[in-house]
Scaffold this active site. Structure first.
Site, PDB file in Angstrom:
ATOM      1  CE  LYS A   1      -9.947  -0.102   4.124  1.00 54.62           C
ATOM      2  NZ  LYS A   1      -9.698   0.596   2.914  1.00 54.62           N
TER       3      LYS A   1
ATOM      4  CG  ASP B   1      -1.680  -2.206   7.820  1.00 51.12           C
ATOM      5  OD1 ASP B   1      -2.745  -2.190   8.461  1.00 51.12           O
ATOM      6  OD2 ASP B   1      -1.458  -1.485   6.825  1.00 51.12           O
TER       7      ASP B   1
ATOM      8  CD1 TRP C   1      -2.754   1.512   0.514  1.00 56.63           C
ATOM      9  CD2 TRP C   1      -2.033   1.871   2.617  1.00 56.63           C
ATOM     10  NE1 TRP C   1      -3.496   2.528   1.055  1.00 56.63           N
ATOM     11  CE2 TRP C   1      -3.080   2.771   2.341  1.00 56.63           C
ATOM     12  CE3 TRP C   1      -1.439   1.905   3.867  1.00 56.63           C
ATOM     13  CZ2 TRP C   1      -3.541   3.697   3.277  1.00 56.63           C
ATOM     14  CZ3 TRP C   1      -1.885   2.816   4.802  1.00 56.63           C
ATOM     15  CH2 TRP C   1      -2.932   3.702   4.506  1.00 56.63           C
TER      16      TRP C   1
END
Ligand code: KET
Length: 404
Positions: free
Chosen positions: A253, A218, A137
């Site tokens: 999310k 993460d 990312w």
């Protein structure tokens, strides 16, 4: 009144648009009716809308009826939220929780957790260096660079096979200096959708211990891979190993609470005393950065996680989102085949999470946006979670046509 006195502001250059958020803005401004946003990692329903999960809706109604005042939270956030985060990450019966050797603070989303974690590590390391996967990312690199880290990479994804270059990754980890920070995606790797197997995670844990590395995990998509527990496998292996490590987690999310900025930073320590000292340092950093976190989103999550009925509803909401993304992977692959794609895209079905690394070329990505209003991130990442039965055939057709 304007002034003609020259200023350091005169030489400020325009910063480039963010590859993901900038694309999202461009999509919103696109006047075409037929357009598909496969850029940002946001889950949408069959009607193309960001859902308000039923567990969230119910909790918000309860909160509105109660009408709490808007006071400050503690620096580390809502205590029930922080303990709920720990149970989700480590499992409710974890030794880490019993021994009180984890320090958790509520943060401004997963991004805030990464930043606070990076600031914390920067404050304790002599020559801070972090390695991120190739690819990763994009914001990982920016966050750690801004925090003063030297940022390097370790091999991860093999474009030729669509699999992890596991031996190369391990060789790289073996070659590192002690105290190097290794940033890893605990599940649903962004952007590739390809994760290590459980056996591979076991090996990664061993190498991190042997080489005295600092694992930083993460986890922004817990529940979107297989289920909440399986997706935390890596975190739980690190926890069982006794090694010190760091976790940045997010409810953006899996609770569909993107704009509420609900995340957490958790540092797993040697014992309770160390955890207390670490927490005190992180609280000092938070106080100097933004003082204390926002209330609304974390209150929702804390309420749901501490109420068995609402938790059950959340699990159902999450299962529904995950199952729909899996169905969209299947439908996209089928539609591409049916519409005569030259390239075999069946790998999309085997990837995890919201994304697929599509291997479309930069020219194809440009044509998709310009000619078809189909927005794909430059890296070729597609957000499968924004496909639905109404746009999947159109998307597949456009992908087939740009292959001509
Ligand atoms: N980690 C990863 C791997 C990640 O993909 C995101 C968000 C985050 C952390 C941040 O989550 P948040 O809780 O919103 O701070 N990714 C999506 C959105 C973005 O780029 O900001 C994305 O990749 O589209």
């Amino acid at each position: 009144m304007s002034t003609s006195v020259s200023s350091v502001f005169d030489s400020i250059k325009m910063a480039p648009d963010d590859p993901i958020l900038g694309l999202n803005e461009a999509f919103k401004e696109d006047p075409r009716k037929e357009k598909v946003n496969l850029g940002i990692g946001v889950y949408c329903t069959e009607d193309g809308k960001v859902p308000l999960l039923s567990c969230v809706e119910k909790t918000e109604k309860q909160m509105a009826e109660k009408g709490d005042p808007h006071t400050y939270l503690p620096i580390s956030g809502i205590p029930d939220y922080d303990s709920g985060v720990q149970k989700l990450l480590f499992g409710p019966d974890s030794e880490v929780i019993k021994d009180k050797r984890a320090a958790t603070v509520q943060t401004l989303g997963g991004t805030g957790a990464l930043k606070e974690g990076a600031d914390f590590l920067h404050s304790i390391l002599d020559d801070p260096e972090v390695l991120v996967s190739t690819p990763t990312w994009g914001n990982h690199i920016a966050i750690f660079e801004h925090a003063g880290f030297k940022v390097g990479t370790y091999p991860y994804y093999d474009k030729a096979t669509g699999k992890i270059e596991f031996d190369k990754m391990i060789d790289c980890l073996q070659s590192l200096e002690p105290k190097t920070v290794i940033l890893m995606h605990a599940c649903c790797h962004n952007p590739t959708g390809v994760d290590p197997t459980q056996e591979q995670w076991d090996e990664i844990v061993q190498v991190c211990i042997e080489k005295d590395l600092i694992p930083f995990l993460d986890i922004a998509y817990q529940g979107f891979g297989k289920d909440l527990d399986s997706d935390a496998y890596a975190i739980r292996q690190f926890a069982d190993s006794g090694i010190r490590f760091i976790v940045a987690s997010s409810f953006s999310k899996n609770f569909s609470l993107y704009g509420e900025r609900v995340g957490a930073l958790t540092v797993v320590c040697k014992d309770e005393d160390e955890a207390k000292r670490v927490l005190s340092q992180i609280k000092s950093l938070v106080r100097a950065n933004y003082s204390n976190p926002p209330t609304h989103g974390a209150k929702i999550v804390a309420t749901v996680l501490n109420d068995p009925e609402l938790t059950e509803q959340w699990h159902k909401d999450l299962d529904e989102m995950r199952d729909r993304v899996k169905l969209m992977r299947k439908l996209l692959v089928e539609s591409l085949k049916k519409q005569g794609s030259k390239k075999d895209f069946s790998f999309i079905e085997n990837q995890n999470g919201m994304f697929s690394f599509s291997q479309l070329t930069p020219e194809q990505i440009e044509r998709l946006r310009k000619d078809y209003g189909v927005y794909v991130v430059k890296s070729s990442r597609i957000c499968v979670a924004s496909l639905n039965k109404n746009n999947v055939d159109y998307t597949a057709k456009a992908i087939c046509e740009v292959q001509e």
